[in-house]
Every structure is written in structure tokens, then in C-alpha cells.
Design an enzyme around this catalytic site. Sequence first.
Site, PDB file in Angstrom:
ATOM      1  N   CYS A  16       1.450  -2.287  15.557  1.00 32.81           N
ATOM      2  CA  CYS A  16       1.460  -1.944  14.131  1.00 32.81           C
ATOM      3  C   CYS A  16       0.855  -3.056  13.271  1.00 32.81           C
ATOM      4  O   CYS A  16       1.232  -4.220  13.392  1.00 32.81           O
ATOM      5  CB  CYS A  16       2.899  -1.680  13.694  1.00 32.81           C
ATOM      6  SG  CYS A  16       3.039  -1.240  11.956  1.00 32.81           S
TER       7      CYS A  16
ATOM      8  N   CYS B 106       3.531   8.458   1.090  1.00 33.02           N
ATOM      9  CA  CYS B 106       4.078   7.495   2.048  1.00 33.02           C
ATOM     10  C   CYS B 106       4.249   6.169   1.307  1.00 33.02           C
ATOM     11  O   CYS B 106       3.267   5.605   0.809  1.00 33.02           O
ATOM     12  CB  CYS B 106       3.097   7.360   3.208  1.00 33.02           C
ATOM     13  SG  CYS B 106       3.551   6.105   4.400  1.00 33.02           S
TER      14      CYS B 106
ATOM     15  N   CYS C 288       6.622  -4.950  15.893  1.00 31.31           N
ATOM     16  CA  CYS C 288       6.115  -3.950  16.852  1.00 31.31           C
ATOM     17  C   CYS C 288       4.642  -4.269  17.120  1.00 31.31           C
ATOM     18  O   CYS C 288       3.867  -4.418  16.174  1.00 31.31           O
ATOM     19  CB  CYS C 288       6.231  -2.530  16.291  1.00 31.31           C
ATOM     20  SG  CYS C 288       7.902  -2.091  15.818  1.00 31.31           S
TER      21      CYS C 288
ATOM     22  N   GLU D 136       0.828  -1.207   0.000  1.00 32.57           N
ATOM     23  CA  GLU D 136       0.000   0.000   0.000  1.00 32.57           C
ATOM     24  C   GLU D 136       0.866   1.262   0.000  1.00 32.57           C
ATOM     25  O   GLU D 136       1.995   1.254   0.493  1.00 32.57           O
ATOM     26  CB  GLU D 136      -0.908   0.021   1.246  1.00 32.57           C
ATOM     27  CG  GLU D 136      -1.908  -1.128   1.238  1.00 32.57           C
ATOM     28  CD  GLU D 136      -2.954  -1.031   2.346  1.00 32.57           C
ATOM     29  OE1 GLU D 136      -4.142  -1.164   2.025  1.00 32.57           O
ATOM     30  OE2 GLU D 136      -2.596  -0.830   3.520  1.00 32.57           O
TER      31      GLU D 136
ATOM     32  N   CYS E 155       6.529  -7.137   7.158  1.00 34.86           N
ATOM     33  CA  CYS E 155       7.605  -6.620   8.010  1.00 34.86           C
ATOM     34  C   CYS E 155       7.965  -7.672   9.049  1.00 34.86           C
ATOM     35  O   CYS E 155       7.107  -8.402   9.529  1.00 34.86           O
ATOM     36  CB  CYS E 155       7.120  -5.342   8.697  1.00 34.86           C
ATOM     37  SG  CYS E 155       8.384  -4.527   9.685  1.00 34.86           S
TER      38      CYS E 155
ATOM     39  N   CYS F 220      -0.881   6.116  10.268  1.00 28.47           N
ATOM     40  CA  CYS F 220       0.339   5.419  10.728  1.00 28.47           C
ATOM     41  C   CYS F 220      -0.005   4.075  11.366  1.00 28.47           C
ATOM     42  O   CYS F 220      -0.859   4.003  12.247  1.00 28.47           O
ATOM     43  CB  CYS F 220       1.056   6.233  11.801  1.00 28.47           C
ATOM     44  SG  CYS F 220       1.617   7.810  11.240  1.00 28.47           S
TER      45      CYS F 220
HETATM   46  N1  SAH Z   1       9.450   0.353  10.038  1.00 28.58           N
HETATM   47  C1  SAH Z   1       9.639   1.775   9.997  1.00 28.58           C
HETATM   48  C2  SAH Z   1       8.746   2.445   8.980  1.00 28.58           C
HETATM   49  C3  SAH Z   1       7.272   2.397   9.314  1.00 28.58           C
HETATM   50  S1  SAH Z   1       6.769   4.013   9.639  1.00 28.58           S
HETATM   51  C4  SAH Z   1       9.467   2.347  11.376  1.00 28.58           C
HETATM   52  O1  SAH Z   1       9.131   1.619  12.293  1.00 28.58           O
HETATM   53  O2  SAH Z   1       9.720   3.523  11.565  1.00 28.58           O
HETATM   54  C5  SAH Z   1       5.231   3.810  10.372  1.00 28.58           C
HETATM   55  C6  SAH Z   1       5.148   4.623  11.639  1.00 28.58           C
HETATM   56  O3  SAH Z   1       3.862   4.411  12.242  1.00 28.58           O
HETATM   57  C7  SAH Z   1       6.181   4.186  12.653  1.00 28.58           C
HETATM   58  O4  SAH Z   1       6.616   5.285  13.376  1.00 28.58           O
HETATM   59  C8  SAH Z   1       5.350   3.282  13.517  1.00 28.58           C
HETATM   60  O5  SAH Z   1       5.942   3.076  14.765  1.00 28.58           O
HETATM   61  C9  SAH Z   1       4.062   4.053  13.581  1.00 28.58           C
HETATM   62  N2  SAH Z   1       2.932   3.253  14.015  1.00 28.58           N
HETATM   63  C10 SAH Z   1       2.763   1.924  13.911  1.00 28.58           C
HETATM   64  N3  SAH Z   1       1.582   1.552  14.433  1.00 28.58           N
HETATM   65  C11 SAH Z   1       0.998   2.678  14.875  1.00 28.58           C
HETATM   66  C12 SAH Z   1      -0.249   2.939  15.498  1.00 28.58           C
HETATM   67  N4  SAH Z   1      -1.116   1.957  15.762  1.00 28.58           N
HETATM   68  N5  SAH Z   1      -0.523   4.226  15.811  1.00 28.58           N
HETATM   69  C13 SAH Z   1       0.342   5.227  15.526  1.00 28.58           C
HETATM   70  N6  SAH Z   1       1.517   5.029  14.935  1.00 28.58           N
HETATM   71  C14 SAH Z   1       1.850   3.770  14.630  1.00 28.58           C
END
Ligand code: SAH
Length: 353
Positions: free
Chosen positions: A131, A117, A128, A104, A124, A344
Site C-alpha cells: 500500500c 473515499c 502493509c 487525498e 499511516c 485502492c
Molecule cells: N487502513 C484501512 C483503510 C484503507 S482502505 C484498511 O487497511 O482497510 C484501502 C484498501 O485498499 C485496503 O483494503 C487496502 O488493503 C487496499 N489496498 C492497499 N494497497 C492496495 C493495492 N496495491 N492494490 C489493491 N488494494 C490495495
Amino acid sequence: MNRQKMKHYEIDGKPDILSLTLPELEEQITLMGEKKFRARQVYEWLHVKQVTGFDEMTNLSAQLRNKLAERFCLNSLFIVKKLASNTDNTLKYLYRLYDGNHIESVVMEYNHGTSLCVSTQVGCKMGCNFCASTIAGFKRNLLPSEILLQVYEAQRDSGRKISSIVLMGIGEPLDNFDNVIRFFELISSPDGMNLSLRHISLSTCGVVPKIYELAKLRLGVTLSISLHATSNEQRSATMPINNKYDINELIKACKDYFKETGRRISFEYAVIEGVNDSKDDALRLKKLLSGLMCHINLIPVNKIDERDYTSSKKSTLSFQKYLTDLGLNATVRRTLGADINAACGQLRREYEI
Ligand code: SAH
């Protein structure tokens, strides 16, 4: 920049022409017995006019176009689904890749222009737990052409000019380092789209050795760190990468990045009510980031179906106040496209039509 050695990116046994740099294309075209200047013409068709077929390269002979089609694969993305937000101008694209996998991308409107984006991997591995992108696991790295095509395709379909790019879609960019660096090389090429790398942000969950490697390249990209916690205990509970490279090692690498590049670091911090939004968190953050030129981006944690983390505007704003009262530079990120699961942490490689 030409820092990388010639690499062979292949699709179904043929070189992936969109992943080649201009010098590499020149070498290939010369090997085919053609004049070198033809490579520049082809490169322009691919990266400036952004055509989707060799047939469209009308200043080349039909014979050369056929030869190119025989020798190379011209990669493409197929739009499976496009969603437009009702609350803002956000667009989300679901693309099918040549091998049937899906990714996406999200187009977002800001005062300063249109930002895209992009995803860097199919799925991945980082795990985390807040996410959505990690839930279905990891499939493969994206080719440079597949990162690039997200930009070309979004631009073509939306009719909007992309002026900045964030590597914040599905995947961990520093876990696909070489292909991401090549994408930077292609997108910033003066013979191609010529986008300044200063308009690109790379976000990482904290793959520390690669932060040092990126710093050494001095590309001018903004480094964003997904921090989300203020202690090792808290961070390890939600982000497995912290068990490998802890929060202090991460901040040390950020200091090195700033020293090498002079670029201010951006920290992303998803505020989870009752978990990481206390006054003590603010104090720990202040200590952790002392001496580092940075900016903190607060994101009220976005809902994903599998988890029940909650956020509120109130807790995010009060946490912001704790931080600014301590002299830290913190803003609340506008949540875009939440109604189409484009915010995000809401992107995923699996979908239902
Ligand atoms: N893998 C990289 C790139 C992904 S960026 C990274 O971790 O930075 C996506 C962003 O959204 C990251 O900062 C991630 O931590 C954040 N993110 C993931 N799940 C989220 C959520 N449920 N609410 C808000 N931010 C979130």
C-alpha cells in the site's frame, strides 16, 4: 447520538467549530451570552449550507459574526490539485490542511450514486507492504472537521451529491477511533447533512479491540476488513498488524460485529498473482469464513511504483470461480481511477506538482 463527552478540538489555540456537535455549540454560544437558538442557525450555516466563512452567515448580526470569528476557527481544505480520470468519472482531490500537511479523497460514480473515499489520517502507521499510503509514514490524525470537509468540499467543487462514503483513503480509521466516531455523529446529524450511517463503510486492516468497541456502538456502518490472505504466515508477511492480532482473532471479532449489529461483513481481498490466488487459498478462505454472513470483494492488486506485485484479470476471475464454486459470495471490484493513481492503495500524502 451524543455518546461522547465534550471534547476540545483546537486549531491554533481556538476551538475548531466544525468539529463541535450541536449541543456543544449551544453550550459555547450560551457561554458567549447569546441566545441558544443562535447555535442552531450557525450549525445550519456550517453543515447544511456549508459556508466557508462567518461573513456568509447573513441572518446573524455583523457583531455576532465578528465575535464568532474571534472566538472560533472555521477550518477549511485547500484544493492543491484535482485530477479527472479519462477512463471513468473518477475525480481525485489533493487537499492542503491548515498546517501544510496533505491528504487525498476520491469521488467515484456507481449506478447507485456518487461515493466518496475519504482519508482519516495524514499517512499511516500500519505498514502493509502493498500500500502506497504507508510508505511516507505517519504524521497525525485528522480532526473530525477535516474528515467532514473532504465531503463538503468534494460536493461543492464537483457539483455532485455524495450519497455514500467509504473510509478507505489514507490512514487506518480505527487508529483514529474517537475522531472517526465524531465524524459519524456530525455527518448523520438530522440538523446537518443527515446522511444515514448505513451509507457508510469503514475499512480496517484489523485493529481487533476497536472492532469490538465499534460493534458495541451499533451504528449501522458496514465493516470492511482488508483480509488479503488466508493464513497467518501469508498475512504476516505483508500486513504487520497480523503479528499483533492474528487472522483467527480477527474473524472472531467479525463474528461479534455481525452478532451485535446484524450487518454483513465485507472482506477486501487484493488478488496477487501466484501469491494468494490458488485453489488452496480458496479452500482456506471457505474454512476461515464459515458461519459468517459476509461478502468478498476481490480487487486485482493495483500497481504502486515501489513494489512489483502483479495481478491479472485472468487470475482474479479464476480465483473468483474457485470461491463461487465453494458457495462463497465473491465479486470483483471495478477498478476506478487507476490512470490518476486513485485506485485502492494508491493514495499518498506526499506529492509532486
Ligand atoms: N487502513 C484501512 C483503510 C484503507 S482502505 C484498511 O487497511 O482497510 C484501502 C484498501 O485498499 C485496503 O483494503 C487496502 O488493503 C487496499 N489496498 C492497499 N494497497 C492496495 C493495492 N496495491 N492494490 C489493491 N488494494 C490495495
